[in-house]
Design a protein around this motif. Structure first.
Motif, short mmCIF file in Angstrom:
data_model
loop_
_atom_site.label_atom_id
_atom_site.label_comp_id
_atom_site.label_asym_id
_atom_site.label_seq_id
_atom_site.Cartn_x
_atom_site.Cartn_y
_atom_site.Cartn_z
N ASN A 15 0.81 -1.22 0.00
CA ASN A 15 0.00 0.00 0.00
C ASN A 15 0.85 1.27 0.00
OD1 ASN A 15 -2.43 -1.40 -0.02
ND2 ASN A 15 -2.55 -1.48 2.20
N HIS A 16 2.14 1.13 0.24
CA HIS A 16 3.04 2.29 0.26
C HIS A 16 3.25 2.80 -1.16
CE1 HIS A 16 5.12 0.64 4.15
NE2 HIS A 16 3.83 0.84 4.31
N ILE A 17 3.33 4.10 -1.30
CA ILE A 17 3.67 4.71 -2.60
C ILE A 17 5.20 4.69 -2.67
CG2 ILE A 17 3.51 6.77 -4.02
CD1 ILE A 17 0.84 7.34 -2.49
N GLN A 18 5.73 3.68 -3.33
CA GLN A 18 7.15 3.39 -3.23
C GLN A 18 8.05 4.45 -3.83
OE1 GLN A 18 8.05 -0.72 -3.97
NE2 GLN A 18 6.50 -1.37 -2.51
N THR A 19 7.56 5.22 -4.81
CA THR A 19 8.41 6.29 -5.35
C THR A 19 8.65 7.38 -4.32
OG1 THR A 19 6.48 7.37 -6.30
CG2 THR A 19 7.76 5.91 -7.76
N THR A 73 7.30 11.72 -7.53
CA THR A 73 6.08 11.00 -7.17
C THR A 73 4.88 11.81 -7.63
OG1 THR A 73 7.19 10.05 -5.25
CG2 THR A 73 4.77 10.03 -5.22
N THR A 74 4.03 11.21 -8.44
CA THR A 74 2.84 11.90 -8.94
C THR A 74 1.70 11.70 -7.95
OG1 THR A 74 3.57 11.61 -11.21
CG2 THR A 74 1.23 12.10 -10.86
N LEU A 75 1.13 12.82 -7.51
CA LEU A 75 0.04 12.80 -6.55
C LEU A 75 -1.25 13.27 -7.22
CD1 LEU A 75 1.89 14.44 -3.52
CD2 LEU A 75 1.49 12.00 -3.94
#
Length: 99
Positions: free
Chosen positions: A52-56, A74-76
């Motif tokens: 579930n972590h946003i690895q970038t 990291t694209t949010l």
């Protein structure tokens, strides 16, 4: 770039609001006597599960005492996210709001 600072036991900024876009997270370790890291998760997802972590958004290497490290771009997208440090026990309810 989104700049965040960690001190022993917490982030100095516990709420942030940004626009949609691509960001690099810059994490400063200010006086924590060991390495720190950074984890970003969409709000509502289980933070204990690495999938579930946003690895970038992870810092590219652990951040040593009185140093600064960065993530990859990291694209949010719009929504709410929570962030924490798994190495410097910080609150897990720090909030990043993307509008």
């Amino acid at each position: 770039t989104i700049k965040l600072e960690q001190v022993p036991g917490k982030f100095t900024q516990n709420t942030l609001t940004v626009s949609e876009g691509t960001y690099i997270f810059e994490i400063a370790n200010n006086g924590v006597d060991h390495n720190v890291g950074f984890v970003l998760v969409e709000k509502g997802k289980d933070i204990s599960k690495p999938e579930n972590h946003i690895q970038t958004a992870y810092v590219t290497a652990p951040v040593g005492t009185d140093s600064t490290g960065s993530s990859n771009p990291t694209t949010l997208t719009k929504g709410e996210y929570v962030y924490f440090c798994p190495l410097n026990p910080t609150a897990t309810d720090n909030t990043l709001v993307v509008e």
